[in-house]
Design a protein around this motif. Structure first.
Motif, PDB file in Angstrom:
ATOM      1  N   GLN A 299     -39.752  34.591  -1.227  1.00  0.00           N
ATOM      2  CA  GLN A 299     -39.660  33.340  -0.821  1.00  0.00           C
ATOM      3  C   GLN A 299     -38.599  33.375   0.420  1.00  0.00           C
ATOM      4  O   GLN A 299     -37.464  33.651   0.370  1.00  0.00           O
ATOM      5  CB  GLN A 299     -39.288  32.129  -1.340  1.00  0.00           C
ATOM      6  N   PHE A 300     -38.715  32.758   1.636  1.00  0.00           N
ATOM      7  CA  PHE A 300     -37.622  32.809   2.720  1.00  0.00           C
ATOM      8  C   PHE A 300     -36.553  31.862   2.247  1.00  0.00           C
ATOM      9  O   PHE A 300     -36.801  30.724   1.746  1.00  0.00           O
ATOM     10  CB  PHE A 300     -38.230  32.481   4.069  1.00  0.00           C
ATOM     11  N   VAL A 301     -35.515  32.600   2.578  1.00  0.00           N
ATOM     12  CA  VAL A 301     -34.034  31.651   1.927  1.00  0.00           C
ATOM     13  C   VAL A 301     -33.368  31.177   3.240  1.00  0.00           C
ATOM     14  O   VAL A 301     -32.978  30.037   3.563  1.00  0.00           O
ATOM     15  CB  VAL A 301     -33.269  32.542   1.225  1.00  0.00           C
ATOM     16  N   THR A 302     -32.915  32.291   4.309  1.00  0.00           N
ATOM     17  CA  THR A 302     -32.275  31.680   5.401  1.00  0.00           C
ATOM     18  C   THR A 302     -32.288  32.923   6.352  1.00  0.00           C
ATOM     19  O   THR A 302     -32.695  33.940   6.094  1.00  0.00           O
ATOM     20  CB  THR A 302     -30.775  31.410   5.143  1.00  0.00           C
ATOM     21  N   THR A 303     -31.443  32.659   7.651  1.00  0.00           N
ATOM     22  CA  THR A 303     -31.499  33.453   8.700  1.00  0.00           C
ATOM     23  C   THR A 303     -29.955  33.577   9.005  1.00  0.00           C
ATOM     24  O   THR A 303     -29.412  32.752   9.109  1.00  0.00           O
ATOM     25  CB  THR A 303     -32.239  33.213  10.227  1.00  0.00           C
ATOM     26  N   ILE A 304     -29.500  34.886   9.070  1.00  0.00           N
ATOM     27  CA  ILE A 304     -27.825  35.072   9.356  1.00  0.00           C
ATOM     28  C   ILE A 304     -27.850  35.913  10.750  1.00  0.00           C
ATOM     29  O   ILE A 304     -28.322  36.579  10.969  1.00  0.00           O
ATOM     30  CB  ILE A 304     -27.532  36.067   8.237  1.00  0.00           C
ATOM     31  N   GLY A 305     -27.043  35.151  11.412  1.00  0.00           N
ATOM     32  CA  GLY A 305     -26.581  35.576  12.993  1.00  0.00           C
ATOM     33  C   GLY A 305     -27.905  35.117  13.718  1.00  0.00           C
ATOM     34  O   GLY A 305     -28.751  34.431  13.310  1.00  0.00           O
ATOM     35  N   LYS A 306     -27.435  35.393  15.044  1.00  0.00           N
ATOM     36  CA  LYS A 306     -28.397  35.213  16.231  1.00  0.00           C
ATOM     37  C   LYS A 306     -28.251  35.799  17.191  1.00  0.00           C
ATOM     38  O   LYS A 306     -27.116  36.595  17.255  1.00  0.00           O
ATOM     39  CB  LYS A 306     -28.730  33.772  16.364  1.00  0.00           C
ATOM     40  N   ARG A 307     -29.021  36.139  18.269  1.00  0.00           N
ATOM     41  CA  ARG A 307     -28.834  36.827  19.549  1.00  0.00           C
ATOM     42  C   ARG A 307     -27.973  36.080  20.298  1.00  0.00           C
ATOM     43  O   ARG A 307     -27.894  35.101  20.700  1.00  0.00           O
ATOM     44  CB  ARG A 307     -29.997  36.962  20.389  1.00  0.00           C
ATOM     45  N   GLY A 308     -26.794  37.027  20.726  1.00  0.00           N
ATOM     46  CA  GLY A 308     -25.832  36.449  21.655  1.00  0.00           C
ATOM     47  C   GLY A 308     -24.553  37.307  21.697  1.00  0.00           C
ATOM     48  O   GLY A 308     -24.763  38.387  21.058  1.00  0.00           O
ATOM     49  N   GLU A 309     -23.606  36.946  22.469  1.00  0.00           N
ATOM     50  CA  GLU A 309     -22.236  37.698  22.425  1.00  0.00           C
ATOM     51  C   GLU A 309     -21.212  37.161  21.904  1.00  0.00           C
ATOM     52  O   GLU A 309     -20.124  37.331  21.740  1.00  0.00           O
ATOM     53  CB  GLU A 309     -21.943  38.185  23.652  1.00  0.00           C
ATOM     54  N   GLY A 310     -21.313  35.708  21.240  1.00  0.00           N
ATOM     55  CA  GLY A 310     -20.219  35.032  20.693  1.00  0.00           C
ATOM     56  C   GLY A 310     -20.028  35.308  19.355  1.00  0.00           C
ATOM     57  O   GLY A 310     -20.540  36.154  18.837  1.00  0.00           O
ATOM     58  N   PRO A 311     -18.964  34.634  18.700  1.00  0.00           N
ATOM     59  CA  PRO A 311     -18.803  34.652  17.607  1.00  0.00           C
ATOM     60  C   PRO A 311     -19.987  34.517  16.318  1.00  0.00           C
ATOM     61  O   PRO A 311     -20.715  33.536  16.603  1.00  0.00           O
ATOM     62  CB  PRO A 311     -17.542  33.592  16.909  1.00  0.00           C
ATOM     63  N   GLY A 312     -20.163  35.549  15.595  1.00  0.00           N
ATOM     64  CA  GLY A 312     -21.268  35.568  14.412  1.00  0.00           C
ATOM     65  C   GLY A 312     -22.830  35.831  14.995  1.00  0.00           C
ATOM     66  O   GLY A 312     -23.680  35.719  14.436  1.00  0.00           O
ATOM     67  N   GLU A 313     -22.483  36.324  16.354  1.00  0.00           N
ATOM     68  CA  GLU A 313     -23.768  36.616  17.194  1.00  0.00           C
ATOM     69  C   GLU A 313     -24.046  38.114  17.419  1.00  0.00           C
ATOM     70  O   GLU A 313     -22.999  38.821  17.364  1.00  0.00           O
ATOM     71  CB  GLU A 313     -23.915  35.876  18.441  1.00  0.00           C
ATOM     72  N   MET A 314     -25.047  38.720  17.674  1.00  0.00           N
ATOM     73  CA  MET A 314     -25.233  39.959  17.783  1.00  0.00           C
ATOM     74  C   MET A 314     -26.347  40.316  18.883  1.00  0.00           C
ATOM     75  O   MET A 314     -27.089  39.494  19.320  1.00  0.00           O
ATOM     76  CB  MET A 314     -25.927  40.772  16.476  1.00  0.00           C
ATOM     77  N   ARG A 315     -25.897  41.463  19.475  1.00  0.00           N
ATOM     78  CA  ARG A 315     -26.931  41.972  20.699  1.00  0.00           C
ATOM     79  C   ARG A 315     -28.258  43.033  20.249  1.00  0.00           C
ATOM     80  O   ARG A 315     -29.288  42.731  20.453  1.00  0.00           O
ATOM     81  CB  ARG A 315     -26.199  42.258  21.857  1.00  0.00           C
TER      82      ARG A 315
ATOM     83  N   SER B 137     -20.200  36.300   4.789  1.00  0.00           N
ATOM     84  CA  SER B 137     -19.860  36.031   3.591  1.00  0.00           C
ATOM     85  C   SER B 137     -20.729  34.771   3.439  1.00  0.00           C
ATOM     86  O   SER B 137     -20.821  34.096   4.176  1.00  0.00           O
ATOM     87  CB  SER B 137     -18.503  35.860   3.080  1.00  0.00           C
ATOM     88  N   ASP B 138     -21.364  34.459   2.018  1.00  0.00           N
ATOM     89  CA  ASP B 138     -21.908  33.133   1.602  1.00  0.00           C
ATOM     90  C   ASP B 138     -22.926  33.100   2.462  1.00  0.00           C
ATOM     91  O   ASP B 138     -23.375  32.087   3.092  1.00  0.00           O
ATOM     92  CB  ASP B 138     -20.740  32.149   1.681  1.00  0.00           C
ATOM     93  N   LEU B 139     -23.859  34.240   2.536  1.00  0.00           N
ATOM     94  CA  LEU B 139     -25.114  33.799   3.306  1.00  0.00           C
ATOM     95  C   LEU B 139     -25.025  33.392   4.695  1.00  0.00           C
ATOM     96  O   LEU B 139     -25.625  32.722   5.354  1.00  0.00           O
ATOM     97  CB  LEU B 139     -26.081  33.091   2.672  1.00  0.00           C
ATOM     98  N   GLY B 140     -23.856  33.866   5.425  1.00  0.00           N
ATOM     99  CA  GLY B 140     -23.706  33.764   6.900  1.00  0.00           C
ATOM    100  C   GLY B 140     -22.966  32.492   6.916  1.00  0.00           C
ATOM    101  O   GLY B 140     -22.470  32.159   8.148  1.00  0.00           O
ATOM    102  N   ALA B 141     -22.273  31.871   6.147  1.00  0.00           N
ATOM    103  CA  ALA B 141     -21.246  30.508   6.060  1.00  0.00           C
ATOM    104  C   ALA B 141     -20.073  31.041   6.637  1.00  0.00           C
ATOM    105  O   ALA B 141     -19.486  30.085   7.433  1.00  0.00           O
ATOM    106  CB  ALA B 141     -21.233  29.895   4.827  1.00  0.00           C
ATOM    107  N   GLN B 142     -19.614  32.282   6.347  1.00  0.00           N
ATOM    108  CA  GLN B 142     -18.265  32.552   6.963  1.00  0.00           C
ATOM    109  C   GLN B 142     -18.420  34.121   7.350  1.00  0.00           C
ATOM    110  O   GLN B 142     -19.224  34.702   7.080  1.00  0.00           O
ATOM    111  CB  GLN B 142     -17.249  32.698   5.583  1.00  0.00           C
ATOM    112  N   PHE B 143     -17.788  34.228   8.378  1.00  0.00           N
ATOM    113  CA  PHE B 143     -17.846  35.658   9.099  1.00  0.00           C
ATOM    114  C   PHE B 143     -16.439  36.211   9.873  1.00  0.00           C
ATOM    115  O   PHE B 143     -15.612  35.115  10.061  1.00  0.00           O
ATOM    116  CB  PHE B 143     -18.741  35.783   9.914  1.00  0.00           C
TER     117      PHE B 143
END
Length: 392
Positions: free
Chosen positions: A83-99, A126-132
């Protein structure tokens, strides 16, 4: 090796080359993948459950499954029932983002470590993306490491240091060590495992391929042992053990295999044969274009919780069925046996399309395997399977 007489003589040469070499001691075994869970098998499911190409997989102490899909810049998390729980991160160059994610790992503290090759940094969630927090790559790291694995109190990263040649304006290797040990703060502490221990760097095809992202399959016991197996498998695995402050390499001999793991082909031969195109690798690097017909592939290697090693292979004869196989080594690195690799579902075994796409991506602490394959609708799924080894 190029044939001046075209594809017909090339096929004859292949027939001579593909006689099997005798194996080290070992007996016939059977290896069965018993699927317990398949994620992404319903094409009508929500987008969170569908994959283009599941590339990186890890699990944590709670049983959560972390998956990076090649065309995305995030990590999806599923529970142990799929079962899907969450998504961590997203596309971008800012904090918590990846390219562009090149490496991903979940450590013993359930921290998700993501290496972004374009931003040249690690992001530690950490904490499923809540902190990084983020940390820049070392200056000598050419791209994101692949893979990243945990050792006791540290990490093992695979990459080759490369620099620009000021005269030729080409990247060139100045340090041929392919494994790097990092501390928990992601600072480099040592490098080991020379490329020329594993590859013949006098052969241009192997030299070009040796530093590629998928040149080696890799596994660790999480403490003091690392196993490397070339993707183009020549019947030898390489085990590194940390002893007395240094890493000692052992060469482990596998089961029966083609006499040659690959054979170079010309552009004319490649273009004239669809079969060659399906079972070849093309590399276009600083030293030109190289094409090779691959006879023996490693689909992944794992270390079981009891210390035994399993290497998954596929042999690709020019004619006849694919040969999906596995090899079992004991804790001492001695070959115990080898045999066919099959699913418990015969419908999967009957499909060359499915069997030719198997790739072992991860093994969890309960010895469950996480593998990528096509399904009957011709799109990729993530399979979680138990490996049953039939022993005499």
């Amino acid at each position: 090796m190029k044939s001046r007489f075209g594809v017909l003589s090339y096929i004859c040469v292949i027939a001579a080359l593909t006689w099997m070499l005798p194996s080290a001691q070992g007996q016939e075994l059977s290896f069965t993948l018993v699927e317990q869970l398949v994620i992404g098998n319903d094409e009508d499911a929500l987008a969170e459950y569908l994959f283009t190409f599941p590339e990186l997989v890890r699990t944590d102490s709670k049983g959560y499954i972390y998956v990076h899909d090649r065309r995305r810049a995030d990590v999806r998390v599923f529970d142990e029932s799929g079962q899907f729980v969450t998504t961590i991160g997203k596309r971008g160059e800012g904090p918590g983002e990846m390219r562009e994610i090149d490496g991903m790992h979940v450590d013993t503290h359930d921290r998700l470590i993501v290496a972004d090759r374009n931003s040249r940094r690690f992001t530690v969630f950490s904490d499923l993306g809540a902190q990084f927090e983020t940390k820049a790559f070392a200056d000598d790291m050419p791209a994101g490491p692949h893979p990243i694995l945990s050792l006791e109190g540290s990490f093992a990263l695979k990459y080759v240091r490369m620099y620009d040649d000021p005269e030729q304006q080409l990247p060139y290797i100045t340090d041929t060590k392919t494994l790097h040990r990092y501390d928990k703060a992601l600072n480099s502490t040592e490098a080991f495992a020379e490329l020329d221990e594993i590859f013949n760097l006098d052969e241009l095809f192997e030299k070009e391929r040796s530093d590629s992202r998928d040149a080696l399959k890799m596994a660790t016991n999480g403490i003091d042992k690392i196993v490397l197996v070339p993707r183009v498998y020549s019947r030898y695995a390489y085990r590194y053990t940390h002893e007395g402050g240094s890493w000692v390499m052992e060469k482990l001999e596998g089961g029966p295999a083609p006499r040659e793991s690959y054979m170079l082909v010309s552009n004319k031969e490649f273009e004239a044969s669809p079969e060659l195109q399906r079972s070849s690798i093309s590399i276009n690097g600083p030293f030109g274009l190289h094409r090779a017909r691959i006879f023996n592939w490693s689909l992944g290697v794992v270390i079981l919780s009891n210390g035994e090693i399993v290497n998954f292979t596929m042999q690709t004869p020019l004619r006849g069925d694919l040969g999906n196989r596995a090899e079992l080594f004991n804790q001492a690195g001695v070959l115990l046996g080898y045999g066919p690799l099959r699913f418990d579902d015969q419908r999967l075994n009957r499909s060359d399309e499915i069997m030719s796409t198997i790739e072992i991506l991860w093994i969890d602490e309960d010895d469950r395997l996480y593998l990528r394959r096509l399904n009957q609708h011709n799109f990729y799924v993530l399979s979680v399977a138990e490996l049953v080894i039939g022993r005499p």
